[in-house]
Design a protein around this motif. Structure first.
Motif, PDB file in Angstrom:
ATOM      1  N   LYS A  76     -23.645 -16.068 -12.370  1.00  0.00           N
ATOM      2  CA  LYS A  76     -23.568 -14.951 -13.314  1.00  0.00           C
ATOM      3  C   LYS A  76     -24.919 -14.806 -14.001  1.00  0.00           C
ATOM      4  N   LEU A  77     -25.361 -13.585 -14.125  1.00  0.00           N
ATOM      5  CA  LEU A  77     -26.577 -13.291 -14.875  1.00  0.00           C
ATOM      6  C   LEU A  77     -26.133 -12.387 -16.031  1.00  0.00           C
ATOM      7  N   VAL A  78     -26.449 -11.113 -15.986  1.00  0.00           N
ATOM      8  CA  VAL A  78     -25.903 -10.161 -16.951  1.00  0.00           C
ATOM      9  C   VAL A  78     -24.516  -9.731 -16.481  1.00  0.00           C
ATOM     10  N   GLY A  79     -24.437  -9.445 -15.187  1.00  0.00           N
ATOM     11  CA  GLY A  79     -23.165  -9.087 -14.565  1.00  0.00           C
ATOM     12  C   GLY A  79     -22.674 -10.241 -13.709  1.00  0.00           C
ATOM     13  N   LYS A 106     -17.749  -0.073 -16.907  1.00  0.00           N
ATOM     14  CA  LYS A 106     -17.701  -0.997 -18.035  1.00  0.00           C
ATOM     15  C   LYS A 106     -16.275  -1.487 -18.175  1.00  0.00           C
ATOM     16  N   GLY A 107     -16.138  -2.768 -18.496  1.00  0.00           N
ATOM     17  CA  GLY A 107     -14.831  -3.280 -18.834  1.00  0.00           C
ATOM     18  C   GLY A 107     -14.202  -4.211 -17.824  1.00  0.00           C
ATOM     19  N   ASN A 108     -14.568  -4.125 -16.562  1.00  0.00           N
ATOM     20  CA  ASN A 108     -13.955  -5.003 -15.560  1.00  0.00           C
ATOM     21  C   ASN A 108     -14.476  -6.428 -15.638  1.00  0.00           C
ATOM     22  N   TRP A 109     -15.721  -6.603 -16.098  1.00  0.00           N
ATOM     23  CA  TRP A 109     -16.337  -7.928 -16.151  1.00  0.00           C
ATOM     24  C   TRP A 109     -16.901  -8.235 -17.539  1.00  0.00           C
TER      25      TRP A 109
END
Length: 137
Positions: A76-79, A106-109
């Motif tokens: 994981k990084l930003v996403g 937006k919102g899934n991760w």
């Protein structure tokens, strides 16, 4: 005298505007985007040759985009990592994921939004998704 100074200024401006300009620093060095990114469809020439699998083309497309600034293959990084995405989704989700690449989301991760890539074709987005899904452990 005024004519001489004005002539010198005009000559200098003409020479400057017609000279071969080369940037002294790159966008990466200055951390400033100098120009709008070109659409992916015109940026990848070897993918158009038809010699690569869709997964290999997808990998090339990902490497040529800004995706690696937020995503890594195995961490994981930003996403989320590509492997985490591959673990969560299946081939049945290719069209939905391709549209998310194009539209952003937006919102899934988490709360950090994914940047939209509106200039990308659905076909290229699908190739990128196929590559990501091929990373399933």
């Amino acid at each position: 005298m005024k004519k001489l100074v004005l002539g010198a200024v005009l000559l200098t401006l003409t020479m400057t505007s017609c000279s071969d300009k080369k940037p002294t620093e790159t966008a990466v060095e200055s951390n400033v985007m100098l120009e709008e990114p070109k659409p992916v469809d015109t940026a990848v020439s070897s993918a158009k040759s038809g010699t690569l699998t869709p997964e290999a083309e997808g990998k090339e497309l990902l490497e040529g985009m800004d995706c690696l600034s937020c995503h890594k293959v195995d961490a994981k990084l930003v996403g989320p990592s590509y492997q985490d995405v591959a673990a969560k989704y299946s081939e049945a989700d290719i069209d939905m994921l391709a549209q998310k690449i194009i539209d952003g989301g937006k919102g899934n991760w988490g709360d950090i939004p994914m940047t939209p890539h509106a200039g990308m074709s659905k076909e290229n987005a699908q190739k990128m998704v196929k590559y990501i899904l091929s990373l399933r452990k």
